[in-house]
Write a protein that holds these residues in place. Sequence first.
Motif, short mmCIF file in Angstrom:
data_model
loop_
_atom_site.label_atom_id
_atom_site.label_comp_id
_atom_site.label_asym_id
_atom_site.label_seq_id
_atom_site.Cartn_x
_atom_site.Cartn_y
_atom_site.Cartn_z
N GLU A 1 0.84 -1.20 0.00
CA GLU A 1 0.00 0.00 0.00
C GLU A 1 0.87 1.25 0.00
OE1 GLU A 1 -4.23 1.24 2.01
OE2 GLU A 1 -2.74 0.21 3.25
N TRP A 2 0.60 2.17 -0.91
CA TRP A 2 1.30 3.45 -1.08
C TRP A 2 2.75 3.29 -1.57
CZ3 TRP A 2 -1.45 7.61 -1.63
CH2 TRP A 2 -2.66 7.77 -0.93
N GLU A 3 3.17 2.08 -1.92
CA GLU A 3 4.56 1.89 -2.34
C GLU A 3 4.81 2.27 -3.80
OE1 GLU A 3 6.04 -1.53 0.82
OE2 GLU A 3 5.78 -2.07 -1.29
N GLY A 4 3.76 2.53 -4.57
CA GLY A 4 3.95 2.93 -5.96
C GLY A 4 4.33 4.37 -6.14
N VAL A 5 4.17 5.16 -5.11
CA VAL A 5 4.44 6.60 -5.17
C VAL A 5 5.38 6.98 -4.03
CG1 VAL A 5 2.30 7.17 -6.37
CG2 VAL A 5 2.31 7.03 -3.88
N ARG A 6 5.76 8.25 -3.96
CA ARG A 6 6.63 8.74 -2.89
C ARG A 6 6.06 10.03 -2.31
NH1 ARG A 6 8.47 4.50 -3.68
NH2 ARG A 6 10.64 3.84 -3.95
N LYS A 7 6.35 10.30 -1.08
CA LYS A 7 5.91 11.54 -0.45
C LYS A 7 7.03 12.57 -0.56
CE LYS A 7 2.90 11.33 2.75
NZ LYS A 7 2.11 11.13 4.00
N GLY A 8 6.70 13.75 -1.10
CA GLY A 8 7.69 14.79 -1.31
C GLY A 8 7.94 15.62 -0.06
N SER B 1 10.00 -3.98 -17.64
CA SER B 1 9.22 -3.52 -18.77
C SER B 1 10.10 -3.49 -20.01
CB SER B 1 8.70 -2.10 -18.51
OG SER B 1 9.78 -1.15 -18.57
N LEU B 2 9.49 -3.44 -21.21
CA LEU B 2 10.26 -3.25 -22.44
C LEU B 2 10.47 -1.77 -22.75
CD1 LEU B 2 8.85 -5.92 -24.93
CD2 LEU B 2 10.82 -6.07 -23.41
N SER B 3 9.66 -0.91 -22.20
CA SER B 3 9.79 0.53 -22.45
C SER B 3 11.04 1.10 -21.79
CB SER B 3 8.55 1.27 -21.91
OG SER B 3 8.72 2.66 -22.02
N ARG B 4 11.56 2.15 -22.39
CA ARG B 4 12.68 2.89 -21.80
C ARG B 4 12.25 4.26 -21.29
NH1 ARG B 4 18.67 3.65 -24.56
NH2 ARG B 4 19.54 5.05 -22.98
N TYR B 5 11.11 4.75 -21.77
CA TYR B 5 10.77 6.15 -21.54
C TYR B 5 9.44 6.39 -20.83
CZ TYR B 5 14.55 7.01 -24.85
OH TYR B 5 15.77 7.05 -25.46
N HIS B 6 8.62 5.36 -20.62
CA HIS B 6 7.24 5.65 -20.19
C HIS B 6 7.17 6.26 -18.79
CE1 HIS B 6 2.91 5.37 -20.65
NE2 HIS B 6 2.85 4.94 -19.40
N MET B 7 7.86 5.70 -17.82
CA MET B 7 7.96 6.31 -16.50
C MET B 7 9.44 6.57 -16.24
SD MET B 7 4.88 6.64 -15.41
CE MET B 7 5.11 7.05 -13.69
N PRO B 8 9.93 7.75 -16.59
CA PRO B 8 11.37 7.98 -16.69
C PRO B 8 12.15 7.85 -15.39
CG PRO B 8 10.14 10.05 -16.91
CD PRO B 8 9.14 8.94 -16.96
N ILE B 9 11.48 7.92 -14.24
CA ILE B 9 12.21 7.82 -12.98
C ILE B 9 12.74 6.41 -12.76
CG2 ILE B 9 12.03 8.03 -10.46
CD1 ILE B 9 9.90 10.18 -10.89
N THR B 10 11.95 5.41 -13.14
CA THR B 10 12.29 4.03 -12.77
C THR B 10 12.40 3.06 -13.94
OG1 THR B 10 9.95 3.43 -12.47
CG2 THR B 10 11.13 4.31 -10.54
N GLU C 1 4.97 11.41 -8.02
CA GLU C 1 5.24 10.32 -8.95
C GLU C 1 6.54 9.61 -8.63
OE1 GLU C 1 6.77 10.13 -13.56
OE2 GLU C 1 5.14 11.53 -13.08
N HIS C 2 6.50 8.29 -8.72
CA HIS C 2 7.73 7.50 -8.66
C HIS C 2 7.59 6.33 -9.63
CE1 HIS C 2 11.63 6.52 -7.06
NE2 HIS C 2 11.25 5.25 -6.97
N TYR C 3 7.20 5.16 -9.15
CA TYR C 3 6.89 4.07 -10.08
C TYR C 3 5.62 4.39 -10.86
CZ TYR C 3 9.99 1.34 -6.99
OH TYR C 3 11.04 0.87 -6.24
N HIS C 4 4.67 5.04 -10.19
CA HIS C 4 3.38 5.37 -10.78
C HIS C 4 3.01 6.81 -10.44
CE1 HIS C 4 3.14 1.11 -11.56
NE2 HIS C 4 3.33 0.87 -10.28
N ARG C 5 1.91 7.28 -11.00
CA ARG C 5 1.47 8.66 -10.78
C ARG C 5 0.33 8.69 -9.76
NH1 ARG C 5 1.83 11.28 -16.91
NH2 ARG C 5 4.10 11.33 -16.93
N PRO C 6 0.41 9.57 -8.79
CA PRO C 6 -0.57 9.57 -7.69
C PRO C 6 -1.83 10.35 -8.01
CG PRO C 6 1.13 11.18 -7.25
CD PRO C 6 1.51 10.52 -8.54
N PHE C 7 -2.63 9.87 -8.96
CA PHE C 7 -3.89 10.53 -9.27
C PHE C 7 -4.85 10.37 -8.10
CE2 PHE C 7 -1.93 9.39 -13.29
CZ PHE C 7 -2.00 10.60 -13.98
#
Length: 374
Positions: free
Chosen positions: A210-217, A299-308, A224-230
Motif C-alpha cells: 500500500e502506497w509503495e507505488g508513489v513517494r511523499k515529497g 518492462s520493455l519501455s525505456r521512456y514511459h515512467m522515466p524515474i524508474t 510520482e515514482h513508479y506510478h502517478r498519484p492521481f
Amino acid sequence: MSDPFRLWAFGDAHVGTDKAHGRESLAEAISQSERGGSEGGPPFEWDIAIDVGDMSGAHHGLPDDDEGRELRRQFDSLRDHRREDIYSVCGNHDRSGLDEPEAWWWQKWVDPLGQHTAFSGVDSAARRYPVSGAWQHYSFRVGNLLFLMLSDRNEPTQTVGRGTLGGNPGGVVTGETFRWWKHMVLSNPEAIIVTVHHYVLKNTTVASGEWEGVRKGPDGRWQEHYHRPFELGTPQGASYLYWVDSQPDSGAFERFLSEHPGRVALWIAGHTHTHPDDNYGGKTHIEQRWGTWFLNAASLSRYHMPITTLPVSRLLTFTPGSPDVRIQCYLHTSQYAAQGWYPKAERTVRLNNSFAGPTQETPTSTRPLDPVIG
C-alpha cells in the motif's frame, strides 16, 4: 519429449511512448531475441511468449488506431516465430475511455481470440496452443501447464477512468473473472497453474505494498515514482490488483491463495517498471507467498515512467520431469549493465509438481469456449 519449454515473459512496451522518443520498444526486443542486439546482447531461443500488458503508451492518453497500426507494424518484425506465439493480457494503459466500447483498442489490435484478424494479424487457427475463453479471461495449455490469462479493465463504480487518471493505476478484475479463475484452479488439480495478469497481488513483489507505488515529497504530498498519484485513481493501490468485483482493496485473490496454498504455481505480471536489483519494501522481483511464486517481468519501455523504467524481460525454462524453473533476466539496453543476460538477477524456483513436456499441437481451429461460472 525431452526438450525444455522456454517461455519468454515481457510487458509494458508502451509502444506509443517510446516511438515518440525514436525507439521501437517491441520490435527491438523481438529482434534482439531472434537476432541479437546492437550492443552485444545475444539472441535466445523461446517457444512462446507471454505479454503482461500495457502495449499502449499513447503519451499517457487513450490508445487510438494510429498506435494500433504502429503496434501491428512492430509485431511484424517477427521472423522465427509467428504472431500467434505471443499470448497477451490487457494492461491499464490498454484500457479505453469510459465513454468508449470497453477495451475496444486492445481487442482490435492485440486480439488474443483472433476475432479481428485483419487488424491484429492474429489467426486463431494458427495458435500452437489454442486459447479458450473470452477477451477478459481465457486459458490455454502447454503439457500440464495451464495458463489462466486475466485482463485488466475499467472499474465501473468510478466516474473518472482511463484517460483522465493516466490509466487509473490500481488493478481491476470483475467478479465474473474472479469466479472463472477460481473454477479453473479448483477443477484442474492435476495442472501446474500459471496465472497471468498485468498486476501482482498486494505485498508480493517489489513496491507492491500500500502506497509503495508513489513517494511523499518534502511538502508532504504524494509524488510520482513508479506510478502517478492521481487522487481519484486509488493511488494507495497503484502497484497491485486493487479492485475485484468493484470492491476496493478486496484481498479476494489473496484470501483464496491462503486457503489453497500451492494450488497456483506461478503468477506472472508487470506494471511496476524498475531495475532488476530493486527490493523496495523488502521485496524483489521474484517472491513466494501462499506457495505461489510471483514474478514481475516489466518492462520493455525505456521512456514511459522515466524515474524508474529500464528495458528488461525474463526467460523461464521448464525442463520435463523436473519441478525446477530457471528464470533469467535479459537487459535490452546497456543503461544498467551490459546488454544481454544479467546473471545477478537469475533465479531457480521449485514448483510443487514436475513439468510434463508439451505435446506439439498442430494449429487447426479454436477449441470451444470455456463456460463462465457464475
